[in-house]
Design an enzyme around this catalytic site. Structure first.
Site, PDB file in Angstrom:
ATOM      1  N   ARG A  21       3.232   7.417  11.117  1.00 19.10           N
ATOM      2  CA  ARG A  21       2.732   6.947  12.410  1.00 19.10           C
ATOM      3  C   ARG A  21       2.522   8.144  13.340  1.00 19.10           C
ATOM      4  NH1 ARG A  21       1.374   3.184  10.065  1.00 19.10           N
ATOM      5  NH2 ARG A  21       1.974   1.026  10.326  1.00 19.10           N
ATOM      6  N   GLN A  65      -4.414   3.913  18.449  1.00 17.02           N
ATOM      7  CA  GLN A  65      -5.517   3.714  17.513  1.00 17.02           C
ATOM      8  C   GLN A  65      -6.414   2.592  18.009  1.00 17.02           C
ATOM      9  OE1 GLN A  65      -3.410   5.391  13.445  1.00 17.02           O
ATOM     10  NE2 GLN A  65      -4.052   3.289  13.489  1.00 17.02           N
ATOM     11  N   HIS A  78      -7.337   6.196  10.161  1.00 16.30           N
ATOM     12  CA  HIS A  78      -6.220   5.572   9.436  1.00 16.30           C
ATOM     13  C   HIS A  78      -6.747   4.800   8.214  1.00 16.30           C
ATOM     14  CE1 HIS A  78      -2.179   3.256   9.990  1.00 16.30           C
ATOM     15  NE2 HIS A  78      -2.408   3.572   8.736  1.00 16.30           N
ATOM     16  N   ASN A 115       0.816  -1.216   0.000  1.00 16.63           N
ATOM     17  CA  ASN A 115       0.000   0.000   0.000  1.00 16.63           C
ATOM     18  C   ASN A 115       0.853   1.271   0.000  1.00 16.63           C
ATOM     19  OD1 ASN A 115       0.908  -0.116   2.614  1.00 16.63           O
ATOM     20  ND2 ASN A 115      -1.079  -0.524   3.531  1.00 16.63           N
TER      21      ASN A 115
HETATM   22  P1  NDP Z   1      10.222   1.789   3.350  1.00 10.94           P
HETATM   23  O1  NDP Z   1      10.843   0.744   4.197  1.00 10.94           O
HETATM   24  O2  NDP Z   1      10.277   1.677   1.876  1.00 10.94           O
HETATM   25  O3  NDP Z   1      10.816   3.206   3.712  1.00 10.94           O
HETATM   26  C1  NDP Z   1      11.179   3.593   4.974  1.00 10.94           C
HETATM   27  C2  NDP Z   1      12.361   4.530   4.841  1.00 10.94           C
HETATM   28  O4  NDP Z   1      12.610   5.116   6.127  1.00 10.94           O
HETATM   29  C3  NDP Z   1      13.636   3.843   4.419  1.00 10.94           C
HETATM   30  O5  NDP Z   1      14.152   4.527   3.288  1.00 10.94           O
HETATM   31  C4  NDP Z   1      14.527   4.025   5.644  1.00 10.94           C
HETATM   32  O6  NDP Z   1      15.827   4.344   5.316  1.00 10.94           O
HETATM   33  C5  NDP Z   1      13.997   5.286   6.245  1.00 10.94           C
HETATM   34  N1  NDP Z   1      14.401   5.462   7.646  1.00 10.94           N
HETATM   35  C6  NDP Z   1      14.282   4.595   8.674  1.00 10.94           C
HETATM   36  N2  NDP Z   1      14.750   5.155   9.801  1.00 10.94           N
HETATM   37  C7  NDP Z   1      15.146   6.405   9.483  1.00 10.94           C
HETATM   38  C8  NDP Z   1      15.701   7.475  10.234  1.00 10.94           C
HETATM   39  N3  NDP Z   1      15.949   7.349  11.548  1.00 10.94           N
HETATM   40  N4  NDP Z   1      15.979   8.643   9.571  1.00 10.94           N
HETATM   41  C9  NDP Z   1      15.729   8.771   8.243  1.00 10.94           C
HETATM   42  N5  NDP Z   1      15.205   7.768   7.480  1.00 10.94           N
HETATM   43  C10 NDP Z   1      14.929   6.607   8.099  1.00 10.94           C
HETATM   44  O7  NDP Z   1       8.687   1.882   3.842  1.00 10.94           O
HETATM   45  P2  NDP Z   1       7.440   2.604   3.153  1.00 10.94           P
HETATM   46  O8  NDP Z   1       7.908   3.849   2.494  1.00 10.94           O
HETATM   47  O9  NDP Z   1       6.644   1.638   2.378  1.00 10.94           O
HETATM   48  O10 NDP Z   1       6.603   2.959   4.473  1.00 10.94           O
HETATM   49  C11 NDP Z   1       7.107   3.880   5.431  1.00 10.94           C
HETATM   50  C12 NDP Z   1       6.197   3.907   6.647  1.00 10.94           C
HETATM   51  O11 NDP Z   1       4.920   4.434   6.301  1.00 10.94           O
HETATM   52  C13 NDP Z   1       5.873   2.534   7.233  1.00 10.94           C
HETATM   53  O12 NDP Z   1       6.886   2.093   8.116  1.00 10.94           O
HETATM   54  C14 NDP Z   1       4.593   2.797   7.960  1.00 10.94           C
HETATM   55  O13 NDP Z   1       4.858   3.256   9.271  1.00 10.94           O
HETATM   56  C15 NDP Z   1       3.945   3.908   7.176  1.00 10.94           C
HETATM   57  N6  NDP Z   1       2.807   3.418   6.382  1.00 10.94           N
HETATM   58  C16 NDP Z   1       1.581   3.968   6.622  1.00 10.94           C
HETATM   59  C17 NDP Z   1       0.464   3.486   5.964  1.00 10.94           C
HETATM   60  C18 NDP Z   1      -0.874   4.121   6.147  1.00 10.94           C
HETATM   61  O14 NDP Z   1      -1.878   3.505   5.822  1.00 10.94           O
HETATM   62  N7  NDP Z   1      -0.961   5.335   6.636  1.00 10.94           N
HETATM   63  C19 NDP Z   1       0.547   2.342   5.052  1.00 10.94           C
HETATM   64  C20 NDP Z   1       1.925   1.928   4.773  1.00 10.94           C
HETATM   65  C21 NDP Z   1       2.981   2.416   5.471  1.00 10.94           C
HETATM   66  P3  NDP Z   1      16.957   3.296   5.050  1.00 10.94           P
HETATM   67  O15 NDP Z   1      16.269   2.094   4.544  1.00 10.94           O
HETATM   68  O16 NDP Z   1      17.746   4.075   4.063  1.00 10.94           O
HETATM   69  O17 NDP Z   1      17.608   3.078   6.378  1.00 10.94           O
END
Ligand code: NDP
Length: 402
Positions: free
Chosen positions: A287, A316, A335, A149
């Site tokens: 989140r 939630q 959400h 998603n």
């Molecule tokens: P990804 O895993 O593709 O992306 C997460 C990114 O966050 C990665 O690039 C990671 O970087 C980066 N990251 C992690 N920790 C840090 C930090 N401390 N500082 C900077 N960057 C950081 O996940 P998605 O993009 O698919 O999803 C992201 C989040 O969105 C999910 O974890 C979830 O919480 C939320 N979400 C919400 C939904 C909703 O319905 N509202 C549905 C789906 C997701 P790197 O890998 O380079 O370390």
């Protein structure tokens, strides 16, 4: 594995009952995710794509498959508090399935009660509702349906940015109320063209948002632990910032697309909000707990933020008196961004794929793994840090009490 007990926590059906017909007859066919990853590949599915799968009667389309294989399947929406059905059923569950929209918080206390638990499966993305440290310590596998998603959420982010900057919702309300109050509508309405927008994290969602905003003529910024490939930076004309604190002052709009883990909890607070331009917009579909709840409400009241929007809260469901429901200039929804009917089709199929792998003793795709064999694994090792972010989740019970 022989007969297993699978406990699945889903949100309630619509108040007027489970739908018998839908607004549209079919879903577009998506062949692959933008980075080439394949969509879920279960051996079969037992549901009609585009039907409501994420609520209790939809059962993620899993009952036939699970029962045909001799497993027992319990579905409930009653998830909070010591007397909840979830807390009762958890005790002898082998597998727990939950969605982030209506999260069954798997705290250390609950994991301690769930003596047989082997797999905590997130039908969606984001497993912060599981105490990952406790799962690591107990050797429980945590998996989610990576990418299912991400684009759904990216679309919601773009919608929310436009909604806030153009002052859409209050203007719509004037129309509903029979008014023609143009000046009232436009006294807070701007164009996004020429504005600077920055994403905290350029993962699947973050990059999806940047790509979608480029045609709007916005200047694009990002910060992430790992830098994107040079070609992507050049193609999108991105400005990279080493820290999020460096990025905030450069932006008119900030969007949070980072997982919740101990490194990111409450990263938006009174101190960091001072770094934003006065009148910046903040959009958070990642989140709720990334933000200090009351600091956000204060920033809207003082005008430091011109708008805040998104769909994620903590806990939630949010209690009825949660300040984000009523704070000024908010574009909040429950959400929902990652649970459109389109998204549900993908994560229901992904859940089925993970269950098939688990029961047949085949490896779960690396890109779905968060924790395995007592350590962060797969996507979890890349995007999360060890520890627990479920603290305070017991407050979700307040919603039930009204
Ligand atoms: P990804 O895993 O593709 O992306 C997460 C990114 O966050 C990665 O690039 C990671 O970087 C980066 N990251 C992690 N920790 C840090 C930090 N401390 N500082 C900077 N960057 C950081 O996940 P998605 O993009 O698919 O999803 C992201 C989040 O969105 C999910 O974890 C979830 O919480 C939320 N979400 C919400 C939904 C909703 O319905 N509202 C549905 C789906 C997701 P790197 O890998 O380079 O370390």
């Amino acid at each position: 594995m022989n007969m297993a007990k699978v406990v699945c926590v889903l949100y309630d059906d619509p108040i007027n009952g489970y739908p018998t017909s839908y607004a549209r007859d079919s879903l577009p066919v998506i062949e692959r995710y933008p980075d080439g990853q394949t969509l879920p590949t279960p051996k079969a599915i037992d549901f009609v794509a585009g039907s409501l799968l994420g609520s209790v009667s939809g059962e993620l389309g899993l009952r036939k498959y699970l029962e045909a294989n001799g497993h027992s399947f319990v579905v409930t929406s009653d998830k909070d508090g010591p007397d909840s059905a979830f807390e009762r059923e958890l005790v002898d569950a082998d597998v727990v399935i939950s969605q982030p929209f209506w999260p069954a918080y798997l705290t250390a206390e609950r994991i301690a009660k769930a003596k047989k638990l082997k797999l905590a499966l997130t039908a969606g993305i984001g497993s912060d509702h599981v105490d990952l440290q406790a799962a690591i310590d107990r050797g429980i596998t945590v998996a989610e349906v990576t990418y299912c998603n991400s684009i759904s959420v990216a679309e919601h982010v773009v919608m929310t940015i436009l909604n806030l900057v153009r002052n859409y919702t209050p203007s719509h309300q004037w129309a509903v109320d029979g008014g023609w109050n143009i000046a009232d509508c436009v006294e807070r309405s701007y164009d996004v063209e020429g504005m600077h927008v920055g994403t905290v994290a350029a993962g699947r969602i973050g990059v999806g948002v940047l790509r979608r905003l480029k045609p709007f003529g916005m200047h694009l910024h990002y910060t992430d632990r790992h830098r994107l490939p040079k070609e992507v930076e050049t193609e999108l004309g991105l400005t990279w910032h080493e820290t999020r604190e460096d990025m905030y002052p450069a932006c008119d709009v900030v969007t949070l697309n980072v997982p919740l883990h101990p490194e990111t909890e409450h990263m938006i607070n009174d101190k960091t909000l001072k770094l934003f331009k006065r009148g910046a917009y903040l959009v958070n579909t990642a989140r709720g707990k990334l933000c200090d709840r009351d600091a956000v409400a204060r920033a809207l009241e003082s005008g430091q933020l011109a708008g805040y929007g998104g769909d994620v809260w903590f806990p939630q469901p949010a209690p009825k008196d949660h300040p984000w429901r009523t704070m000024p200039h908010n574009a909040m929804t429950p959400h929902i961004s990652g649970t459109s009917l389109s998204a549900q089709t993908r994560y229901a199929a992904g859940t089925r794929e993970i269950l098939e792998c688990f029961f047949e003793g085949r490896p779960i795709r690396d890109e779905y793994l968060i924790v395995q064999s007592g350590q962060l694994a797969g996507v979890g090792a890349h995007s999360y840090s060890k520890g627990n972010a479920t603290g305070g989740s017991e407050e979700a019970e307040k919603f039930k009490r009204g």
